[in-house]
Each structure stands twice: as structure tokens, then as C-alpha cells.
Design a protein around this motif. Structure first.
Motif, PDB file in Angstrom:
ATOM      1  N   LEU A 157      72.646  98.731 122.675  1.00  0.00           N
ATOM      2  CA  LEU A 157      73.100  97.349 122.906  1.00  0.00           C
ATOM      3  C   LEU A 157      73.367  97.120 124.389  1.00  0.00           C
ATOM      4  CD1 LEU A 157      75.628  96.478 120.060  1.00  0.00           C
ATOM      5  CD2 LEU A 157      73.435  95.442 120.477  1.00  0.00           C
ATOM      6  N   ILE A 158      74.027  98.111 125.004  1.00  0.00           N
ATOM      7  CA  ILE A 158      74.299  97.960 126.435  1.00  0.00           C
ATOM      8  C   ILE A 158      72.983  97.877 127.197  1.00  0.00           C
ATOM      9  CG2 ILE A 158      75.323  99.075 128.447  1.00  0.00           C
ATOM     10  CD1 ILE A 158      77.450 100.232 126.630  1.00  0.00           C
ATOM     11  N   GLY A 159      72.042  98.739 126.806  1.00  0.00           N
ATOM     12  CA  GLY A 159      70.745  98.729 127.473  1.00  0.00           C
ATOM     13  C   GLY A 159      70.080  97.363 127.355  1.00  0.00           C
ATOM     14  N   ILE A 160      70.106  96.804 126.147  1.00  0.00           N
ATOM     15  CA  ILE A 160      69.489  95.487 125.958  1.00  0.00           C
ATOM     16  C   ILE A 160      70.195  94.458 126.826  1.00  0.00           C
ATOM     17  CG2 ILE A 160      69.146  93.645 124.291  1.00  0.00           C
ATOM     18  CD1 ILE A 160      68.647  95.732 122.184  1.00  0.00           C
ATOM     19  N   THR A 161      71.541  94.547 126.865  1.00  0.00           N
ATOM     20  CA  THR A 161      72.300  93.594 127.675  1.00  0.00           C
ATOM     21  C   THR A 161      71.857  93.631 129.126  1.00  0.00           C
ATOM     22  OG1 THR A 161      74.176  94.021 126.242  1.00  0.00           O
ATOM     23  CG2 THR A 161      74.623  92.873 128.284  1.00  0.00           C
ATOM     24  N   VAL A 162      71.773  94.844 129.671  1.00  0.00           N
ATOM     25  CA  VAL A 162      71.423  94.942 131.085  1.00  0.00           C
ATOM     26  C   VAL A 162      69.984  94.491 131.306  1.00  0.00           C
ATOM     27  CG1 VAL A 162      71.090  96.535 132.987  1.00  0.00           C
ATOM     28  CG2 VAL A 162      73.100  96.744 131.541  1.00  0.00           C
ATOM     29  N   LEU A 163      69.080  95.019 130.470  1.00  0.00           N
ATOM     30  CA  LEU A 163      67.667  94.698 130.682  1.00  0.00           C
ATOM     31  C   LEU A 163      67.390  93.203 130.536  1.00  0.00           C
ATOM     32  CD1 LEU A 163      65.949  97.675 128.897  1.00  0.00           C
ATOM     33  CD2 LEU A 163      65.806  97.087 131.295  1.00  0.00           C
ATOM     34  N   SER A 164      68.172  92.554 129.662  1.00  0.00           N
ATOM     35  CA  SER A 164      67.827  91.162 129.401  1.00  0.00           C
ATOM     36  C   SER A 164      67.975  90.294 130.648  1.00  0.00           C
ATOM     37  CB  SER A 164      68.667  90.611 128.266  1.00  0.00           C
ATOM     38  OG  SER A 164      69.987  90.459 128.695  1.00  0.00           O
ATOM     39  N   PHE A 165      68.664  90.815 131.659  1.00  0.00           N
ATOM     40  CA  PHE A 165      68.760  90.040 132.898  1.00  0.00           C
ATOM     41  C   PHE A 165      67.557  90.226 133.813  1.00  0.00           C
ATOM     42  CE2 PHE A 165      73.305  90.094 131.903  1.00  0.00           C
ATOM     43  CZ  PHE A 165      73.523  88.740 131.995  1.00  0.00           C
TER      44      PHE A 165
END
Ligand code: HEA
Ligand code: HEA
Ligand code: CUA
Ligand SMILES: [Cu+2]
Lengths: 188, 117, 595, 383
Positions: C296-304
Motif C-alpha cells: 500500500l505504501i508503495g502504491i501511495t508513493v508511486l501514484s505520485f
């Protein structure tokens, strides 16, 4: 992590103010990144000598930050009188700041750098300083909240909490203005 | 029976080994040396044509970043903060650089393709 | 107004908006299926926008635009995040209420006002905004370009600003509550995945919504005051507009910098809900809890980092196209981790098919199908042909219109007893699930092939092109499936409202779940728990722990009461507890026969 | 149509039996009937369960089992439906690319298709299979298995590797499309396409091979594109009703828009790029098949290439198309010769040029006069 949520705990709410500060920063980040791209595409920025009024207003807002700082300090020493005076002084300085901003816009208009402009970089000056002024209004609201807290008969913790959120927000808009001003100076 | 809950609290970083005098001097020394190199580049190497202008610029930027790192890490105590905070801050820093670079590239590109400048 | 009430308000408003948006989709689907027939009832509904029973082409776009806007922002962002963050955050972390109940209430009323303004734009002379939900200028900036860009667009923008304000107030509140108000023992690694998902979603919102505001402010100035932030060199017919120097591409950057995180804002809470529901109903711990959080954290960061993948062919620098392609495809890695962990959670579970569980499984299926088509779109060179075709429509309906919606429905079925103190009828739930699941695939799967044949989206009719005529029968089929899907929602709506008043009375912990909200009494109290807030001792996923006779151990049960099931791993870093455990095990060698 | 409806498991067939069926009341009644039906079934189930309970069998209907069966069923039907979609609808999609870079895109397409289909099938077999196998049983206890770092690593790394392949190939393809080195012996033919609500204008460069400058401020009813005829390159530019291009020659499309953003979309050649007001966007491609060859290949004498608009641009968005004809080099030359130049007598007057002067006039004092005229014009237009 206490289960003492039933007594007044200012931490979560102070944190809320901080998060507001973050999101506001991001919004201005959005504006400035628009500006950066725009300037990169034109090879030039607004190309104006910014009106002196902006310098004055910068000093005024720094002064208001200082008065607010003194107010906080007085509250900690339970010196409510000076605190109130300082808070009122901050409000006055805020109003003065507003007036100077308006006169700065007046000066800009006089030199022909109007809001409606084929150089969006110039329109940009109005937008960011205008939105900053909106923040000032909100900040004044918070100062009044602290003032009300100072006059009302409420526990010291609550008074301090009100004072503190006003300070956090006010110092933020102070720094924000300096940032915007320097940004505009640097990206002519 | 004793109630034994287990909490996975991060092992506290014992004492926050702060900055003693020697360390401050050492970091200050490093910063001075970097600044000196920068001066040499700016005042001698580039004007004298010993390195080309743009390479000089890149070296300059790199050195400034290094300097910023030392200041943030030691004088602003980031080095002694929790790992999580270090990661978050460095990540945001990298992201901001990423954005600025992308946006400048894109801005330049748009500029080139504008019809009427 | 406490958080539970506000959650219900968000939910009910969200459902009303969902019904409206669904109705709009049926209206425009009718137009797409029978472009040359007239339907008198359309005129009854839409009045002058459908004279003679046929929708006008401008108004078709208005329908699509408002359908998309409502679904993305009002149903999935406010309805999903708003409902479940409000309901679950205090209950699952053990707090009396949100950090600022006042801000929370304000957040709802801003949302409500935003909805009202959006709906009001249907009743104005020039009609609602019709430049697509992405409102690209100059189309959205020039009233001459399309009637919907008049007052309707102004209302859209104002509604959006209010909506963003609402989301920000909500999100800020959620983050502050989660970070500051957890009950004793609830450290970050003991939070349920729902809370992790809401937390990261809120952060995503705080960091991306303000950029939308910046963009919208500039657009408002371009529209109403004549500035040229996004406009340059425009000739409408033969009228030369004075604007010069701006670039419409910049709007797209600002919009998608929000817009892409936004799509994860809508899927992440759904993922959190699905994880929780799947663990409870498989009677198994969620597989790879830490990996789930890190992904989830990875998705959060990547989504930017990927917003540009919506702009591969908009005239952006192709160099950036390459960069964005790389970052976009990387997102599939954390998504893969999530998918496989869900599958592993089902493996050797003891699955109870409650309606919530069915919808959670449906979410996984849709997320895989839709995510995989995302991989096609993320590949910049394939996107050259696929951009702005029905392939994109199919992609995002699978992953958002189906997967995220299913997450929301799973949440409603699962936490209905918590919200209303009564149970929903499971049989109607099964009916609802199976009809919706099948119909949604039937609606959206064929649309991929329209896209692969080069049929663009936002087309009013497919009658003007010879090659599109072969898709007409498919469109008829799709529309019928959509009607079936929409009617299937009646089963849900009936079930929902009927159960509020007449459903079976719920027990305190109807699903036998571990999380904290089920320790609160069924009837709502201000402050959630009558006495002290319970203390938390363990993670929320101790289901079917070997050595324990039941198949779940709530978070509030201390390890001292479950000596027979404690694992060495439970005591890492607590030698004292480990010693006590070992002593106990030595004294009771028979029971300690664990896997 | 019947094929589509028949092979799909659910969904009523479209019927058209006259006005009755269109009325709201008719469908309303059907809907009520269905609701009634469902509630009767519901009642019946309830009665059945109660009677079971009365007989002492506590378990009524085993819904877990039914749902598990439905998942197994859904898996089988779903896999068949996937196959059906791929073969039936899959056969209706665009033909193979007719351009050089398009062939590369098609390769990329096939690789992606294969990889994603494999992932899709495997994950769905697992998902629905597990749902079926591990349905609830009171006799069993689930397997407490919270994590396994090795497995976790495997399913992080394997997708990462697959994606690395896709990223690398995609990157190379993308680069080959947008970063072209100019071959001086095979210079691309410039064609300018301008979009406006809701039509396209095509401009060929004329003899000099360069499309001239434009300035939107020069737009008038006689100069709809705002071509700047003071630019010598503009004077021989030609207009065309359709896009005719020679096979095997690189074409450089110069795209621009007058009003809002449109998108130049030519899927048979795998070409798409938005047209943006105030900006020039450029796409280069090389057609590899003539229209005739395509007609023979597809066995469809009515086949034609098209380009149309793919970006929402207003009420007429759904009908903004133009024909494209790919022809042999010689046909192209013949056709080109017949196209009218933009510069006509009216425009000459407007630009203060001698009427019917020999087209490529010399640079010199005339240009000065022209630019003065332009200035006047601009002022006039700016009001
Ligand atoms: C909930 C919302 C949601 C989610 C989660 C996603 C997820 C993804 N999206 Fe989607 N997208 C939208 C909503 C969403 N999208 C919307 C609304 C639009 C259109 C907006 C508009 O224009 O109107 C859009 C448009 C869109 C585009 C632009 C298309 C265009 O306009 O031309 C692209 C391009 O890159 C894209 C890519 C992706 C990718 C790569 C993912 C990835 O996150 C998907 C990752 C998931 C998987 C890959 C599946 C699971 C993984 C496995 C099973 C592992 C194995 C897989 C491999 C080895 C490949 N999306
Ligand atoms: C969440 C998002 C969502 C959802 C659920 C839907 C649902 C549907 N959509 Fe929508 N759609 C969008 C988001 C969504 N859409 C967006 C963003 C666009 C782009 C707009 C633009 O181009 O600007 C779009 C555009 C769009 C188009 C393209 C139009 C065009 O380009 O011309 C089409 C065409 O068929 C379509 C059809 C449908 C249909 C038939 C349904 C449904 O009717 C399908 C049937 C219903 C269901 C499968 C279940 C629905 C259930 C609920 C809503 C649950 C409510 C419950 C609770 C609140 C708990 N949609
Ligand atoms: Cu032009 Cu769409
Ligand atoms: Cu995206």
C-alpha cells in the motif's frame, strides 16, 4: 496512547492545523510549479520590477509574527493584558498588510501590468498574492479565536491551545509570503 | 500470572549521540573545503577555461547538494532522527527534484512547440 | 453529531448519488444502443434536452461528464472514504470520536453542498458541464465551444472546490486521529489493514487535492476574468480571442497530478475493506500483513510519479512519455503483491460466503482483469492506438466502476450491523452479487474490443462511420446488460432500506471478527464504549490459531489468557513474556502440540 | 447479433416488436413481475428452511456450498466466455498495422496480450478454484499461515522481471516512434493538419516541400487558417479535401488546432496525437500498404483508411472524419498537381501582393510592405 481521551487533549487538533499547513503548502507548490513550467516555456517570467509596497508588506507581516510571538510568551506567563494588546496589534498589522497588498496591486495596474494579461506570469502575481490574502483572513479569524479565548473564562490549557493554533498558522502564512515574494523576485 | 503484553516499540536509539565539539569542527572543516573547491571552480577553473562551463555548473550543483546534505544531516540533526523520518524526508527531497526536473524539461519542450512566442 | 452518524450521512448521500449516476449511465447507454430510435420517456425526463425522445449530442456529453464526476468523486471518494473512514477509524483504533468532530461535520456539509450544486446544474438554461470529467480547457474554458461550458461549468468548478475542501477536512481529520488517538497497545503494526488503507488514502488526498484546487483557481480566472493561463492562439469560427501565451497542456499536468492519485484514492479503501473481509470470512490471518502494508505504501508513493500516463499522446515531451511508462508499469509490482496475498489468504481457508465475502472476491477478480488492461495502457506505444478509445473506458470501469464499487458494497454488507444494529438479508445479497458480478463483466468486457477496433470514447453515436456499424449489436447487448446490472441494484437498495427498519437484530459480533469495533455495544453510544476504551494486545488477524479451541481471538484478549495458542513469534523483543510462556509450556506439554 | 446474445450466458435478447415494448409501463410491469417472482422464491425458501428446522435438521440450505458451486461454474463459463470473446469479438478488431512503426506496436501488442492472458487465466483459476475448494465446513479449521517471506519474494520478483521485459521493449518501441533520425535522401513529406469544431483542414507544402508559417491573428473569412503569406514558404502551399499519401514514403504530420483540443486519430496506421491550440505537435510515420492492397487483403472493396477525432471537443465530436488514400508514388504526383494553391487573388489583394504574380517572388522590399500590411491587419483584428 492513553485512554484519557475524555479530558481535553490539544495534540490531535494541533496536528490538524499542521496538516492544513501541509495541504496549503502543496497548493502553493502547485501554483509555483505551474509558474516554473510557464517560465521555462517562455524563457522569461513576469519581467516586472515588483512594487516597493511588497517590501513594506513583508516587513509588516514579519512584525505581526513578532507581536504574535510576544503574545504567546505573555500567555505562558499568564500576562493576559499584554497578550491581548499584542493580539490586537497583530490584527491591526494584518489589516495594514491587506491594505498594502491592495495598494501594491494598484501600483501594478498603474504600470499596465493588469490581471488580464497576455503574460500569464503577471496574472500569476495577482493570483498568488490574492490567495495568500485569503489565508490572512483565515489567520485573522484564528487570532480572534485566541482573543476570545483570552477574554473568556476558560481553562488555561484551552487558552494556550487557541493561542498555539493561531501562532502556527500565522507564522506559516508569514513564511509563505516570504517564500512567494522571494520566488517572484528570483523568477523574473 | 503477570500480564505480559508485547509491544513492538522501536528499540529506542539509546542516547542521541549528538554533536560534540570535535565533530562540529570536523563537519565545519568539510564544509569549508567544499566551499573552497567551489570558489576555485567559480573563480579560476571556469574563467580560465580549465573545465567547460556546463560541466562546471554540474560539479557546482553536486557540491552544493553535498553541502546541503552535511548541513541538514549534522547541523539540523537529521542524522540522529528516527530512520522513518530520514527516509520520508529524503524521499520527499528526491521527489521534489524529480518534479522540478520533469517540469523544466516539459516547459522547455512546450516552449519549442509554441507557434507564436 | 458523532462519527457514526456522519458515516451514515455520507453513506446515504453516496447511495443517492450512485443511483442518480447509474440512472444517467442508463440514459446515455440507451442513446448508444439505439441511436436512431426515439424514446418518448426520455423527453419526459429530460425535457428540452431530448426533444422528440432523442438525446441531443451536446447533452449526451453532459450526461457522460456528470456520470463520471459523480461516480468518481461523490460516490467513490466521498461515499467510500467518507463512510468507512468515519465509521471505522475511531471504532477500530479505539477512540471516542474523531480528532475534531466539528471539522468532521463541516466536511459532510461541504460535501452535501457540493452534491447539491452539481445536481442544480441540471436545471439551468445552458445545462451542466459537458467537457468530460477531466474538463480539459479550452473546451471547458470557452462558453462558445459547447453550451455546457457556460454557467454549468462554473457550477462544476465551484462544486469541485467545495468537494475538495470537504475531502481535505475529512482527510486531515483521519490522519490526525489515526496518529494521535489510538488506544493503549494499538501500535501501528497492530492496526487492521482497513485503517492502514484509510490512513494512506487520506495522506494521498492531502498531498494531491490541493494541486487540483490550484488548477481549478487558474481555470476559474481564465473563464471568468479573461486571463490566459491555459489559453493561447484561439479562433472560434472567425472570432479571434485575445488570449495568448498559456498552454492547455499545463491544465492536464495539474489535473492528472491529482487525477492519478485520485484513482488510487478510490481503490485503496476498497482494498483495505476487502483484505479485512477476506481475513474474517476465510477464518485465516491475512497472508503477508507486512507485505500488504508495504505494498500500500508503495502504491501511495508511486501514484505520485505516474500522472503523465494519461498524457502520452497529448503533445507532451516524448522523453517524459518514456519516464512515465517506466514508473507506471512499476506500479504493477505492489499490485501483484496484493493480488497474490489475497489468493494466499483464501488458500486452505474455511471460507464463509457472506455477501461481503462474495463482493470481496469479486473485487479481486475485477482488479486483476482491470489492472491487466492497465498494463496495456501503461505501455506508451500501445497507448497511441488505445488512448481515448473504449479500451480505456473498459479498463477503468473494471478497476474502478466494478472493483472499487464492489469493495464499497462489501463494506456495506459487512458493517451494516455495526451501523444500523440490524442484519441485511443474505439471500438478497447473494442475488445482488451474482447478478451484478455477471452483468458487470457482460457490460464492460466487450467494450475492450470496441477500443481495439479504434472506436473513440465520448462519441454520441456510432452511426457516422461505416466500420463502427458492426458494433451496434454489441452495444445493444451491453446496454441490456447495463439495465440488468442497474436493476440488480434494486435488490440491494430494497435490502438496505428494508433492513434498516425491519432487519434481524444484530448480535454484538455477528461475523466473529477480531477487530475492536465488534467489542463496542450494538446500540450506538456517544463515545463508542460505555466504560474504559478496551486495551489492545495483539494483531487483528489471529483467526484459527492452532492450539486455540475457537477460531478467532479478538484483539482485546491478552496473551496471558491464550497460553495454549501463543507462538514464539508473539514475544519477540519481550524476554520476560517469553520466559513465562516457556515455563507454562514446560508445565503443560500435552496441549502444546502445534503445527 | 444473435451470436452475441446466444453465447453470452445472461442478458435478454433485444426485441423490437412495435410500440408496446417501448413504453415505460410495459417494462415497469415486467419489472414488477420479476420482483414478485423473486419474493415468491424467497418465501418458498424460507418455508423450506423452516420446515427443515421443524424436522430437527438444523441445516437448511447450505448456501456456502451453493455459492462455492456458483464460483466453480463461473470459472468454467468465464473461461469459455473469454475464449469466445477473443475469437469472435477479437476477430472484429483493427487489421494489422499499415505502417512501419505500427508493425512494432503490433508485436508489442501480441506480447502483452499473451502475458496478460496467462496471468489472467492463472489468477482466476486460483481465485475461483480456492473459493470452491475451501468453502466452509464446520469440521475443518483454517490453516494458520500468516506469512512466508520466500513466497513473498518470489511473487514480487517474478512480476518485476516480466514487467522489466515489457518496460524495456515498450521503451525501445516508443523511442523508435518518436526519436527518428532524418535520412537526408528520404526526407519526409510534410503535411499540415488543422482541426477546428468540427472539421479538419489539410495543407500540403507545395513545391518547396515546406508548409509555411501561420499566425492565428491573420484569420479572416477568406484566410480561414490564418496562413501568413509574407512567409515565402506559404505561397505555394496547396489545400486538399482528403489526405493522399504515397506508399513507403515517410510522412511528417504537423498538427495544430484552431479552437479546442482535438485528437488526430488514424488507428490503421497506429497514429494518434492531440492537436493543441497554440502549439505544433508532430508525428512521423511511413505507410506500408496502399488502399488498394488493403482492399484486396481484407477482401473488402469498400475499405478505406480514415482519420478522425478522438478527443472530446464538443457536440460534433462524434463526426469529425476525413478519408485517407494511400497510393503509389506516381498517382500521388498526379493527384498533387491537381490541388489548388491556398493563395488566391482575394488573398493577394489582402496581403498587398500583385495579383497573379509568379508565385515564388523574391525576398526584398515586397516583404517589407507585406509585414506592414500584416501589422495593420493585426491592429484591426485586435480592435
Ligand atoms: C480505481 C481506479 C484505477 C486503478 C486502480 C487503475 C490502475 C491502473 N491504471 Fe488506470 N485509469 C483509471 C482508473 C484506475 N486505474 C481511470 C479512471 C482512467 C481514465 C481516466 C480518463 O481518462 O477518464 C485510467 C486510465 C489509465 C491510463 C490512461 C489511458 C489513456 O487515457 O490513454 C493508463 C495508462 O497508463 C492506466 C494505467 C493503469 C495501470 C498500469 C494501473 C495499475 O495500477 C494496475 C495494476 C494491477 C495489475 C497489473 C493487476 C494485478 C497484478 C498481477 C496479477 C500481477 C501480474 C501482472 C503482470 C506481471 C503484468 N490507467
Ligand atoms: C465508479 C465509477 C463508475 C461507475 C460505477 C460507472 C458505472 C457505469 N458506467 Fe461509467 N464512467 C465513469 C465511471 C463509472 N461508471 C467515468 C469516470 C466515465 C468517464 C466520463 C467521461 O468520459 O468524462 C464513465 C463513462 C462511461 C461510458 C463512456 C461514455 C462515453 O465515453 O461516451 C460508458 C458507456 O457505456 C459508461 C457506462 C457505465 C455503465 C453502464 C455503468 C453502470 O450502470 C454499470 C452497472 C452498475 C453496476 C455495475 C453497479 C453500480 C453500483 C453502484 C453504483 C453501487 C451503489 C452502492 C453503494 C453506494 C453502496 N460509463
Ligand atoms: Cu474534434 Cu473531437
Ligand atoms: Cu492514472
Amino acid at each position: 496512547m492513553e485512554n484519557k481521551q475524555d479530558i481535553f487533549d490539544p495534540r490531535p487538533r494541533k496536528f490538524i492545523v499542521w496538516l492544513f499547513v501541509v495541504s496549503s503548502t502543496i497548493m502553493f507548490g502547485g501554483f509555483t510549479s505551474y509558474y516554473l513550467v510557464f517560465v521555462a516555456s517562455k524563457g522569461k517570467g513576469h519581467g516586472l520590477v515588483l512594487p516597493d509596497a511588497f517590501i513594506y508588506s513583508t516587513f509588516v507581516i514579519i512584525a505581526s509574527s513578532i507581536t504574535l510571538m510576544i503574545a504567546s510568551r505573555c500567555l505562558r506567563k499568564s500576562n493576559f493584558k499584554t497578550q491581548r494588546v499584542m493580539l490586537w496589534l497583530s490584527v491591526i498589522l494584518a489589516v495594514v498588510f491587506g491594505f498594502i497588498q491592495f495598494s501594491a496591486w494598484g501600483n501594478l495596474v498603474k504600470t499596465g501590468a493588469t490581471l488580464v494579461n497576455n503574460n500569464a506570469a503577471i496574472s500569476f502575481i495577482y493570483i498568488v498574492s490574492g490567495l495568500h490574502l485569503f489565508h490572512i483572513i483565515a489567520g485573522v479569524g484564528l487570532i480572534f479565536n485566541a482573543l476570545a479565548g483570552s477574554y473568556k473564562n476558560i481553562p488555561l490549557a484551552k487558552k494556550e491551545y487557541r493561542m498555539e493554533i493561531a501562532s502556527i498558522f500565522w507564522h506559516f502564512i508569514d513564511i509563505l509570503w516570504i517564500y512567494l515574494y522571494v520566488f517572484l523576485l528570483l523568477n523574473r | 500470572m503477570a500480564e505480559h503484553t508485547h509491544t513492538n516499540e522501536e528499540h529506542e536509539h539509546g542516547d542521541h549521540a549528538g554533536m560534540d565539539k570535535g565533530k562540529i569542527l570536523k563537519v565545519a572543516g568539510i564544509l569549508t573545503i567544499i566551499t573552497a573547491i567551489e570558489f576555485i571552480i567559480a573563480l579560476w577553473a571556469i574563467p580560465g577555461g580549465h573545465i567547460p562551463q556546463h560541466i562546471g555548473n554540474y560539479i557546482y550543483i553536486a557540491l552544493t547538494l553535498l553541502k546541503a546534505f552535511y548541513i541538514v544531516a549534522y547541523f539540523m540533526h537529521l542524522k540522529f532522527e528516527k530512520l522513518g523520518l530520514q527516509l520520508v524526508l529524503s524521499l520527499s527531497f528526491i521527489l521534489i527534484i524529480y518534479f522540478i526536473v520533469l517540469m523544466l524539461i516539459e516547459g522547455h519542450f512546450i516552449g519549442v512547440h509554441m507557434i507564436n512566442h | 453529531m458523532d462519527h457514526k452518524m456522519i458515516a451514515k450521512q455520507f453513506l446515504i448521500t453516496g447511495i443517492i448519488m450512485a443511483v442518480i449516476a447509474m440512472f444517467l449511465s442508463i440514459l446515455f447507454r440507451i442513446q448508444l444502443a439505439w441511436p436512431d430510435k426515439s424514446f418518448p420517456f426520455l423527453e419526459t425526463f429530460l425535457g428540452k434536452w431530448a426533444e422528440g425522445g432523442r438525446i441531443k449530442s451536446d447533452f449526451y456529453l453532459a450526461l457522460v461528464t456528470i456520470h463520471g464526476t459523480i461516480m468518481v468523486f461523490f460516490v467513490l471518494t466521498a461515499g467510500l472514504s467518507g463512510t468507512f473512514s468515519n465509521l471505522l477509524i475511531p471504532l477500530q483504533i479505539g477512540a471516542r470520536d474523531m480528532a475534531s468532530p466539528f471539522l468532521n461535520m463541516l466536511s459532510y456539509w461541504f460535501f452535501f453542498t457540493a452534491c447539491s450544486i452539481m445536481m442544480a446544474s441540471f436545471f439551468i438554461q445552458t445545462g451542466p458541464a459537458s467537457a468530460g470529467w477531466t474538463v480539459y480547457p479550452p473546451l471547458s474554458a470557452l462558453p462558445q465551444a459547447i453550451p455546457g461550458s457556460g454557467l454549468g461549468m462554473t457550477m462544476w468548478l465551484i462544486s469541485m472546490v467545495l468537494f475538495v475542501a470537504s475531502s481535505l477536512m475529512g482527510g486531515i481529520n483521519y490522519v490526525s486521529t489515526i496518529l494521535n488517538m489510538r488506544t493503549k497497545g494499538m501500535d501501528l503494526w497492530k492496526m487492521p489493514l482497513t485503517i492502514w488503507a484509510f490512513f494512506l488514502t487520506a495522506i494521498l488526498g492531502i498531498l494531491s487535492f490541493p494541486v487540483l484546487v490550484a488548477g481549478v483557481v487558474l481555470l476559474i480566472f481564465d473563464r471568468s476574468f479573461g486571463t490566459s493561463f491555459y489559453l493561447s492562439d484561439i479562433v472560434m469560427g472567425t472570432t479571434i480571442l485575445p488570449n495568448e501565451g498559456g498552454s492547455p497542456i499545463l491544465w492536464q499536468h495539474l489535473f492528472w497530478f491529482l487525477g492519478h492519485p485520485e484513482v488510487y484514492i478510490v481503490i485503496m479503501p476498497a482494498m483495505g475493506i476487502a483484505s479485512e473481509v477476506m481475513a474474517v470470512n476465510s477464518r485465516k490471518p491475512i497472508f503477508g500483513y507486512h507485505a500488504m502494508v508495504y505494498s500500500l505504501i508503495g502504491i501511495t508513493v508511486l501514484s505520485f510519479l505516474v500522472w503523465g500516463h494519461h498524457m502520452f499522446v497529448t503533445g507532451m515531451n516524448p522523453l517524459l512519455g518514456g519516464v512515465f511508462m517506466v514508473t507506471t508499469l512499476i506500479i504493477a509490482v505492489p499490485s501483484a503483491v496484493k493480488t497474490f496475498n489475497w489468493l494466499a489468504t483464501l488458500w486452505r481457508g474455511n471460507i464463509r460466503f457472506t455477501p461481503a465475502m462474495l463482493f470481496a472476491i469479486g473485487l479481486v477478480s475485477f482488479f486483476i482483469s482491470g489492472g491487466l488492461t492497465g498494463i496495456w495502457l501503461g505501455n506508451a506505444s500501445l497507448d497511441i492506438t488505445l488512448h481515448d478509445t473504449y479500451f480505456v473506458v473498459a479498463h477503468f470501469h473494471l478497476v474502478m466502476g466494478s472493483a472499487a464499487i464492489f469493495g464499497m458494497l462489501a463494506g456495506v454488507y459487512h458493517w451494516f450491523p455495526k451501523m444500523f444494529g440490524r442484519m441485511m438479508n443474505p439471500k438478497l445479497g447473494y442475488l445482488h452479487f451474482w447478478l451484478t458480478f455477471v452483468a458487470a463483466y457482460l457490460v464492460f468486457f466487450p467494450l475492450h474490443f470496441l477500443g481495439l477496433d479504434g472506436v473513440p470514447r465520448r462519441y454520441y453515436a456510432f452511426t457516422e462511420f461505416e466500420f463502427m456499424k458492426k458494433w451496434l449489436t454489441v452495444n445493444v447487448f451491453v446496454t441490456w446488460s447495463a439495465i440488468v446490472a442497474a436493476l440488480a441494484q434494486v435488490a440491494f437498495l430494497f435490502n438496505f432500506f428494508y433492513s434498516i427498519f425491519r432487519g434481524k437484530i444484530a448480535t454484538q459480533n455477528p461475523w466473529e471478527a477480531n477487530t475492536l469495533e465488534w467489542t463496542a455495544p450494538v446500540e450506538h453510544l456517544h463515545g463508542n464504549w460505555p466504560g474504559e476504551i478496551p486495551t489492545v494486545y495483539r494483531w487483528p488477524y489471529d483467526y484459527s490459531k492452532p492450539g486455540d479451541e475457537g477460531d478467532f481471538i479478538p484483539q482485546t484478549v491478552p496473551f496471558s489468557q491464550t497460553m495454549s495458542s501463543n507462538l514464539p513469534h508473539d514475544f519477540e523483543g519481550n524476554p520476560e513474556a517469553e520466559r513465562i510462556q516457556l515455563e507454562w509450556e514446560a508445565a503443560n506439554p500435552v496441549i502444546v502440540d502445534k503445527v | 447479433q444473435s451470436a452475441a446474445a446466444a453465447a453470452m450466458p445472461a442478458g435478454p435478447k433485444p426485441v423490437d416488436m412495435g410500440e408496446v415494448y417501448k413504453s415505460v409501463i410495459f417494462y415497469g410491469l415486467i419489472f414488477l413481475a420479476v420482483c414478485l417472482f423473486i419474493s415468491i422464491i424467497g418465501r418458498a425458501l424460507k418455508v423450506y428452511e423452516l420446515s427443515q428446522e421443524a424436522q430437527g435438521k438444523t441445516l437448511g440450505i447450505n448456501w456456502d456450498k451453493i455459492n462455492a458451486m456458483l464460483f466453480a461454474f463461473a470459472l468454467i463459463i468465464g473461461l469459455y466466455a473469454l475464449y469466445w470473446e477473443y475469437t469472435v469479438h477479437g476477430a472484429m478488431i483493427l487489421p494489422a498495422a499499415s505502417s512501419e512503426h505500427g508493425k512494432r506496436i503490433d508485436t508489442m501488442f501480441n506480447i502483452t496480450l499473451i502475458l496478460t492472458t496467462i496471468v489472467m487465466v492463472i489468477t482466476h483459476i486460483l481465485l475461483f478454484g480456492f473459493a470452491y475448494i475451501y468453502k466452509y465446513s464446520p469440521k475443518r479449521k483454517a490453516y494458520y499461515y500468516p506469512h512466508n517471506n520466500t513466497i513473498e519474494k518470489i511473487w514480487t520478483i517474478v512480476p518485476a522481471l516480466v514487467l522489466t521485459i515489457l518496460v524495456l521493449m515498450g521503451f525501445l518501441t516508443w523511442r523508435s516512434i518518436f526519436y527518428k533520425t532524418v535520412d537526408p535522401n528520404n526526407k519526409p513529406i510534410q503535411i499540415e493538419v488543422t482541426s477546428e469544431q468540427f472539421k479538419w483542414s489539410i495543407r500540403y507544402p507545395g513545391a518547396d516541400g515546406i508548409v509555411g508559417k501561420k499566425n492565428y491573428k491573420l484569420t479572416t473569412t477568406s484566410n480561414l487558417l490564418g496562413i501568413d503569406f509574407t512567409d515565402i514558404n506559404s505561397r505555394d502551399d496547396q489545400m486538399a479535401d482528403e489526405m493522399v499519401i504515397p506508399v513507403g514514403k515517410p510522412i511528417k504530420l504537423i498538427l495544430n488546432s484552431k479552437d479546442v483540443i482535438h485528437s488526430f486519430y488514424m488507428p490503421q496506421f497506429r497514429v494518434q496525437l492531440n492537436t493543441v491550440p497554440g502549439m505544433q505537435t508532430i508525428f512521423e510515420f511511413t505507410p506500408t500498404e496502399t488502399t488498394k492492397q488493403m482492399q484486396e487483403k481484407l477482401n473488402d472493396p469498400t475499405f478505406k483508411f480514415l482519420f478522425y477525432c478522438a478527443k472530446i471537443c464538443g457536440g460534433g465530436h462524434y463526426n469529425m472524419q476525413k478519408d485517407v488514400r494511400v497510393v503509389s508514388e506516381s498517382e500521388y504526383k498526379d493527384w498533387l498537381a491537381k490541388q489548388k494553391p491556398y493563395l488566391n487573388d482575394d488573398l493577394r489583394k489582402e496581403f498587398n501582393m500583385p495579383v497573379l504574380a509568379p508565385a515564388p517572388s523574391v525576398k526584398g522590399d515586397s516583404t517589407k510592405a507585406d509585414s506592414a500590411a500584416v501589422k495593420n491587419k493585426t491592429l484591426a483584428l485586435n480592435k
